[in-house]
Design a protein around this motif. Structure first.
Motif, short mmCIF file in Angstrom:
data_model
loop_
_atom_site.label_atom_id
_atom_site.label_comp_id
_atom_site.label_asym_id
_atom_site.label_seq_id
_atom_site.Cartn_x
_atom_site.Cartn_y
_atom_site.Cartn_z
N TYR A 93 0.70 -1.16 0.04
CA TYR A 93 0.20 -0.01 0.04
C TYR A 93 0.95 1.24 0.03
O TYR A 93 0.32 2.50 0.25
CB TYR A 93 -1.09 0.08 1.28
N GLY A 94 2.39 1.19 -0.09
CA GLY A 94 3.14 2.18 -0.23
C GLY A 94 3.09 3.18 1.06
O GLY A 94 3.16 4.25 0.96
N VAL A 95 2.88 2.48 2.30
CA VAL A 95 2.87 3.39 3.62
C VAL A 95 4.06 3.03 4.36
O VAL A 95 4.65 1.96 4.68
CB VAL A 95 1.58 2.72 4.43
N PRO A 96 4.86 4.40 4.39
CA PRO A 96 6.18 4.14 5.07
C PRO A 96 6.01 3.66 6.71
O PRO A 96 4.99 4.39 7.31
CB PRO A 96 6.87 5.53 4.86
N GLY A 97 7.10 2.84 7.09
CA GLY A 97 6.73 2.58 8.47
C GLY A 97 7.65 1.13 8.78
O GLY A 97 8.45 0.95 8.08
N GLU A 98 7.40 0.69 10.10
CA GLU A 98 8.22 -0.43 10.41
C GLU A 98 7.14 -1.47 11.21
O GLU A 98 6.15 -0.96 11.76
CB GLU A 98 9.36 0.00 11.35
N VAL A 99 7.68 -2.47 11.30
CA VAL A 99 7.07 -3.60 12.18
C VAL A 99 8.05 -4.08 13.23
O VAL A 99 9.37 -4.28 12.93
CB VAL A 99 6.63 -4.66 11.15
N VAL A 100 7.58 -3.74 14.50
CA VAL A 100 8.23 -4.24 15.86
C VAL A 100 7.69 -5.53 16.46
O VAL A 100 6.41 -5.51 16.73
CB VAL A 100 8.34 -3.06 16.69
N LEU A 101 8.57 -6.23 17.00
CA LEU A 101 8.06 -7.49 17.66
C LEU A 101 7.94 -7.08 19.11
O LEU A 101 8.87 -6.28 19.73
CB LEU A 101 9.09 -8.59 17.79
N VAL A 102 6.77 -7.12 19.91
CA VAL A 102 6.40 -6.79 21.09
C VAL A 102 5.87 -8.01 21.86
O VAL A 102 4.54 -8.15 21.71
CB VAL A 102 5.48 -5.75 21.03
N SER A 103 6.77 -8.75 22.43
CA SER A 103 6.29 -10.15 23.12
C SER A 103 6.83 -10.09 24.52
O SER A 103 6.12 -10.95 25.43
CB SER A 103 6.59 -11.39 22.08
N THR A 104 7.77 -9.17 24.91
CA THR A 104 8.50 -9.24 26.25
C THR A 104 8.10 -7.89 27.06
O THR A 104 7.71 -7.06 26.28
CB THR A 104 9.70 -9.62 26.28
N ALA A 105 8.12 -7.98 28.09
CA ALA A 105 8.09 -6.57 29.07
C ALA A 105 9.23 -5.59 28.41
O ALA A 105 8.83 -4.48 28.17
CB ALA A 105 8.40 -6.95 30.52
N GLU A 106 10.33 -6.05 28.27
CA GLU A 106 11.50 -5.25 27.55
C GLU A 106 11.01 -4.75 26.23
O GLU A 106 11.16 -3.41 26.03
CB GLU A 106 12.74 -5.92 27.51
N GLU A 107 10.48 -5.62 25.43
CA GLU A 107 9.98 -5.07 23.91
C GLU A 107 8.88 -4.07 24.15
O GLU A 107 8.62 -3.27 23.23
CB GLU A 107 9.77 -6.22 23.34
N LYS A 108 8.01 -4.40 25.17
CA LYS A 108 6.72 -3.34 25.04
C LYS A 108 7.47 -2.02 25.49
O LYS A 108 7.09 -0.91 25.01
CB LYS A 108 5.98 -3.60 26.49
N GLU A 109 8.45 -1.88 26.52
CA GLU A 109 8.87 -0.71 26.97
C GLU A 109 9.83 0.17 25.74
O GLU A 109 9.66 1.26 25.34
CB GLU A 109 10.09 -0.69 27.97
N ARG A 110 10.36 -0.87 25.01
CA ARG A 110 11.07 -0.25 23.80
C ARG A 110 10.36 0.35 22.87
O ARG A 110 10.36 1.41 21.84
CB ARG A 110 11.98 -1.34 23.29
N PHE A 111 9.25 -0.53 22.36
CA PHE A 111 8.23 0.03 21.47
C PHE A 111 7.75 1.20 22.03
O PHE A 111 7.44 2.16 21.04
CB PHE A 111 7.01 -1.18 21.51
N THR A 112 6.96 1.31 23.12
CA THR A 112 6.29 2.72 23.48
C THR A 112 7.38 3.84 23.66
O THR A 112 7.09 4.97 23.46
CB THR A 112 5.81 2.44 24.88
#
Length: 638
Positions: free
Chosen positions: A141-160
């Motif tokens: 769809y031509g939308v710039p962005g990224e996909v991030v794995l969010v499965s652990t507490a550390e990844e949640k914090e990093r994502f937010t």
């Protein structure tokens, strides 16, 4: 804190074949993919080139326009926005699990069609296996962005944390929404103009409920400005919020409470953010379109309960417990406050009708605090036999103190209540009609718990007719005048601030009563005096609150019947009650509402519309015919 869980059976969906429901149509056709430009900006996709061209997008209920007309508007908005010298950038963020992944295409497609140019996506995924599907959708769809794995507490914090850092660098806003939702194609353009005017920290909007196949609309959720207390009972922001840099900076600290394996919990997010003195704004348009499904099933959610508990503590609300329940329209919570102390005087005007009045007094005598009450009955000229019947009951009643003054003057409801209130000095005054029976034994205790809050001036309860139908769940100032909230779609099951409460059952703080000099005996002597009284309270900083946990049966009209009171409508307008003919879709005031609309049934007309939608040529012909008929109609009328 105790959390009681109630569950409902899942709703059945009847998904019709449509140009949207087929998996082959979830991506652009070959050769139509739009890649991001070298600068990282997206090239906007035409609405007509995506499967979303058949979606009945609407900012207001029933205001649906042909996709060709909407696309012309989007092109103009895109050119207008591109010419703005300074404009905010948007980061659209969501979280995807196995349940929402099949629906993600619609969200990405809606971002691709946005008329506002400066937008990127950030998609959190629950497992690595989802990365390929999510990444392909962004690319196709031509939308710039990224996909991030969010499965652990550390990844949640990093994502937010990354959400906050990215909008901090761009000076923009993070738009967080449910992955099973989609944006109206003009949503970010509307948000940008609102944000550039007011610079709020948290923005929420109305919501359109669409069918699973996106071709039908079942309802329009008209929200209201969030008040201090309603957030304890319902999610007042819905499934999408726009956050400034200042608001997004709080996300890493609260990530464990607002983000689970099932996605963002917007109720918990609002509870965590609002006590931080953030500037908030409400846009009363349907910028978010959500698929029809059961209300949030995560009612057994200890993190949400803890967020609401902390919210209450931060605001000085003595929350004792919460009971979560799934309702047809939404998931709700029933807050219970710790019992508060304070003396109570009960004022009951009456004239004759001893049988009805005795039922009212018997329900008072059954209250768990009956022995501490001061009960004042104001006799408006009853026959001696009727008065004697009342006095015989009072002689054996368990009340601490009883007063029984007589006022034989012509009926003036405001005057009778003011006279009764002058008989006491207690902390609270419970104004009670003699044709109301309290059906919950702790009614006065619950009213007193809420009334003890410093900023609450009046508290009302849930009144029903003898048939069981709701008669009163607060008063709303509508375009036709003050009206009882009584319909299911008006959320009578939610504790919240209201414009006013009826004096048929209202607990008032005495110092608030004295601050406004009681009820106005001249302007509204008989009807609507309670509405005017609560307006005066509001001018002095007091709130009026409704709680469904106080129940009463109202035999309305037993004592004097119904009277025409149009004069008092006029006088209320002159006193400042906003009952002018305002456009109701923009004027929810303090009253949320669910506007029911047509469902997704497989009627012949619906099928015909679906066939027309599948063919751009037929759609263009139908639009041409409709415009010709409209022009002919105008010509005949003119």
């Amino acid at each position: 804190m105790s959390v009681e869980v109630y569950t409902l059976e899942p709703l059945e969906t009847n998904e019709e074949s449509s140009p949207i429901s087929g998996s082959a149509l979830k991506r652009p056709t070959e050769g139509e993919s739009a890649a991001p430009t070298p600068s990282g900006r997206r090239t906007r996709r035409s609405l007509l080139s995506t499967p979303l061209w058949g979606v009945p997008f609407q900012l207001l209920p029933h205001k649906v326009y042909p996709a060709t007309d909407l696309e012309r508007l989007l092109v103009w908005q895109s050119d207008f926005a591109a010419a703005l010298p300074e404009r905010p950038e948007f980061l659209v963020a969501t979280f995807v699990d196995s349940h929402s992944l099949p629906s993600l295409w619609a969200l990405v497609a809606s971002v691709a069609t946005q008329s506002y140019p400066d937008v990127e996506c950030c998609i959190g995924i629950a497992s690595e296996s989802m990365r390929g599907e999510a990444t392909s959708l962004l690319q196709d769809y031509g939308v710039p962005g990224e996909v991030v794995l969010v499965s652990t507490a550390e990844e949640k914090e990093r994502f937010t944390r990354s959400l906050g850092s990215r909008i901090r660098e761009s000076g923009g806003y993070a738009v967080i929404l449910n992955a099973r939702s989609l944006l109206h194609p003009t949503a970010l353009f509307v948000l940008a103009k609102q944000l550039m005017r007011r610079l709020p920290d948290l923005v929420y909007t109305n919501e359109v409920i669409v069918t699973e196949n996106l071709l039908g609309v079942t309802g329009f959720v008209r929200r209201s400005p969030i008040d201090k207390y309603s957030l304890l009972s319902m999610n007042g922001v819905g499934e999408m919020v726009a956050l400034s840099q200042r608001a997004a900076a709080h996300l890493p600290r609260i990530c464990d409470r607002i983000l689970s394996g099932e996605g963002f919990d917007f109720w918990a997010l609002a509870a965590e953010l609002l006590p931080n003195e953030l500037r908030r704004a409400f846009v009363p348009l349907g910028l978010l379109h959500s698929r029809a499904e059961l209300p949030d099933q995560r009612i057994e959610n200890p993190e949400r309960a803890l967020a609401l508990q902390d919210y209450a503590r931060n605001l000085g609300i003595p929350l004792y417990g919460l009971e979560f329940q799934n309702h047809e329209l939404s998931t709700v919570a029933h807050p219970r406050l710790a019992e508060q102390h304070g003396s109570v005087q009960v004022v009951i005007p009456y004239r004759g009708q001893s049988e009805v009045t005795l039922k009212c007094l018997q329900s008072l005598a059954a209250q768990d605090c009956a022995s501490s009450l001061h009960v004042t009955l104001v006799d408006n000229g009853s026959d001696p036999e009727e008065r004697s019947a009342i006095e015989r009951f009072l002689a054996i009643a368990p009340f601490q103190h009883i007063s029984h003054p007589v006022d034989p003057r012509p009926f003036n409801f405001a005057q009778l209540n003011n006279l009764g209130a002058a008989e006491g000095t207690e902390d609270f005054i419970l104004f009670l009609n003699n044709d109301v029976e309290l059906t919950s034994r702790d009614a006065i205790s619950v009213l007193r718990s809420w009334g003890a809050m410093d900023d609450i001036g009046a508290v009302g309860g849930h009144l029903r007719y003898p048939s069981g139908a709701t008669q009163h769940a607060g008063i709303s100032f509508l375009s036709v005048g003050p009206a009882n909230i009584s319909q299911e779609h008006q959320f009578p099951f939610v504790t919240r601030e209201v414009n006013a409460v009826t004096f048929a059952l209202a607990l008032v703080k005495r110092k608030a009563f004295q601050a406004v000099n009681g009820l106005d005996e001249f302007t509204c002597p008989n009807g609507f005096g309670d509405a005017l009284f609560c307006l005066e309270l509001r001018k002095r900083g007091y709130r009026s609150l409704y709680t469904p946990h106080v129940e009463g049966t109202h035999h309305e009209g037993h004592t004097r019947g119904e009277l025409p009171e149009q004069l008092e409508y006029l006088e209320m307008t002159q006193q400042g009650i906003p009952i002018t003919d305002l456009y109701p879709d923009f004027y929810a005031e303090l009253q949320p509402m669910f506007v029911r609309m047509g469902g997704g049934d497989a009627s012949a007309f619906t099928k015909l519309v679906g066939r027309i939608q599948r063919s751009p040529r037929l759609l263009g012909w139908a639009n041409g015919v409709a415009k010709f008929l409209l022009a002919l109609h105008r010509l005949v009328r003119g």
